[in-house]
Design an enzyme around this catalytic site. Structure first.
Site, PDB file in Angstrom:
ATOM      1  N   GLN A  11     -45.802  24.416 -37.832  1.00 12.85           N
ATOM      2  CA  GLN A  11     -45.775  23.236 -38.700  1.00 12.85           C
ATOM      3  C   GLN A  11     -46.016  23.598 -40.170  1.00 12.85           C
ATOM      4  OE1 GLN A  11     -49.044  20.585 -37.916  1.00 12.85           O
ATOM      5  NE2 GLN A  11     -48.160  18.909 -39.113  1.00 12.85           N
ATOM      6  N   ASP A  31     -41.971  35.428 -36.581  1.00 12.91           N
ATOM      7  CA  ASP A  31     -42.448  34.577 -35.496  1.00 12.91           C
ATOM      8  C   ASP A  31     -41.975  35.189 -34.186  1.00 12.91           C
ATOM      9  OD1 ASP A  31     -43.449  31.338 -35.555  1.00 12.91           O
ATOM     10  OD2 ASP A  31     -42.714  32.105 -33.640  1.00 12.91           O
ATOM     11  N   ASP A  51     -44.311  39.687 -32.624  1.00  8.27           N
ATOM     12  CA  ASP A  51     -45.390  39.224 -31.753  1.00  8.27           C
ATOM     13  C   ASP A  51     -46.675  39.843 -32.307  1.00  8.27           C
ATOM     14  OD1 ASP A  51     -47.236  38.815 -29.787  1.00  8.27           O
ATOM     15  OD2 ASP A  51     -46.068  39.728 -28.164  1.00  8.27           O
ATOM     16  N   TYR A 144     -59.904  28.009 -29.559  1.00 12.58           N
ATOM     17  CA  TYR A 144     -59.278  28.028 -30.883  1.00 12.58           C
ATOM     18  C   TYR A 144     -60.348  28.129 -31.967  1.00 12.58           C
ATOM     19  CZ  TYR A 144     -56.713  25.974 -34.878  1.00 12.58           C
ATOM     20  OH  TYR A 144     -56.156  25.720 -36.098  1.00 12.58           O
ATOM     21  N   LYS A 148     -61.218  31.182 -34.554  1.00 17.93           N
ATOM     22  CA  LYS A 148     -61.125  30.947 -36.006  1.00 17.93           C
ATOM     23  C   LYS A 148     -62.428  31.364 -36.696  1.00 17.93           C
ATOM     24  CE  LYS A 148     -56.920  29.438 -36.642  1.00 17.93           C
ATOM     25  NZ  LYS A 148     -55.939  30.241 -37.410  1.00 17.93           N
TER      26      LYS A 148
END
Ligand code: SER
Length: 324
Positions: A11, A31, A51, A144, A148
């Site tokens: 996004q 990507d 990757d 996640y 992070k």
């Protein structure tokens, strides 16, 4: 400037590539997936398969491209990461390590890390302060968020230890004319996308859910401004950035200003609601404002006015592309 993006198919990549190409930069988008049809940009950019969980391949790519600046966007978001924590660990943790190592080994000068409100979680002592400042104890509840936090710490470590100038922002939930992709904040994005294409949306979050949100043009500008900021002005590696923090039902009201017939209802999904409830309600971004002049341009209604026509165009384009 030679710029490389990881996770360019997501996004953020969609809008960031356009801004970088428009700025005259030589952009290499990488990507795992091929270029999405919606990512058509007029020249000035090449698309390469990468990757980031493959360390040697990442290093080879950086060696070949020799970027001066890297935007590390590749990540598995919070909701998808809870379905497949190993995948989230591999992409977010090992991938970030591989990108940092590739920067160190190929002498990349500057790396931009994209962190998130998901680094926060309720501390054992009670709820998070509202607004939540940069420096509170971090108790993420998702894989996640855990990865992070580790990425933020590694970013600061590589800056200090290896002279890889790594800096980043903690993004609020980002909203743009793109299809949602595995995030817990996607209910906000669906209010726009389904508001346009289905005339309404049943949100997987309670009406009173409140998390920090941001319109993508502000998010992209934050990345560009931070990437160009003078290092001597930066007092930290990772910055909270904020725009607005509406309740879910306030987003609905804002959409209805433009789409008066759109209907919204709320049927919370316990897993995603728990993630949303663990995040700050709003962020204190004083350090970003002071150090590099961060300031959002869009408020909630400003975003709705700009975004709804874009969502319409995105859906029309999607319909045209899928009919060919
Ligand atoms: N938008 C992300 C998510 O929902 C948070 O950074 O996972």
């Amino acid at each position: 400037m030679k710029i490389l993006l990881t996770g360019a198919g997501g996004q953020i990549g969609h809008d960031l590539i356009g801004a970088l190409v428009a700025g005259g930069h030589e952009v290499t988008s990488t990507d795992l997936a091929p270029r999405p049809p919606s990512h058509a940009h007029a020249g000035g950019e090449s698309w390469q398969r990468l990757d980031v969980t493959d360390g040697p391949a990442t290093e080879r790519m950086f060696e070949k491209v020799k970027p001066e600046l890297v935007f590390h966007l590749a990540a598995i978001l919070s909701a998808r990461g809870e379905k497949d924590p190993k995948l989230a660990y591999d992409v977010n943790q090992t991938g970030t390590w591989n990108v940092l190592e590739a920067c160190r080994k190929t002498a990349v000068k500057r790396l931009i890390f994209t962190s998130s409100i998901a680094v926060f979680g309720p501390p054992p002592s009670g709820p998070l302060p509202d607004p939540t400042p940069d420096d509170v104890a971090l108790h993420p509840t998702t894989m996640y968020g855990v990865t992070k936090v580790a990425g933020e710490l590694l970013c600061a470590y590589y800056t200090k230890k290896f002279d890889v100038d790594c800096r980043g922002v903690r993004f609020p939930g980002l909203i743009s004319a793109a299809m949602p992709g595995g995030g817990s904040s996607d209910y906000a994005l669906f209010m726009y996308v389904d508001g346009v294409r289905k005339g309404g949306y049943e949100a997987f979050a309670r009406a009173d859910t409140r998390i920090p949100l941001m319109y993508m043009p502000d998010g992209v500008r934050a990345l560009l401004e931070l990437s160009m900021a003078d290092r001597s002005k930066l007092t930290r590696s990772i910055y909270n950035i904020a725009a607005f923090s509406p309740r879910a039902d306030q987003i609905a009201t804002s959409v209805q200003r433009v789409l008066p017939d759109a209907k919204f209802s709320y049927s919370p999904d316990p897993r995603r609601q728990a993630i949303l409830d663990s995040w700050p309600k709003s962020l204190d971004d004083t350090a970003a404002r002071n150090d590099w002049g961060w300031k959002p341009k869009y408020d909630l209604d400003g975003m709705s006015d700009d975004l709804i026509p874009r969502v319409r165009r995105m859906l029309e384009l999607g319909a045209i592309l899928s009919s060919h």
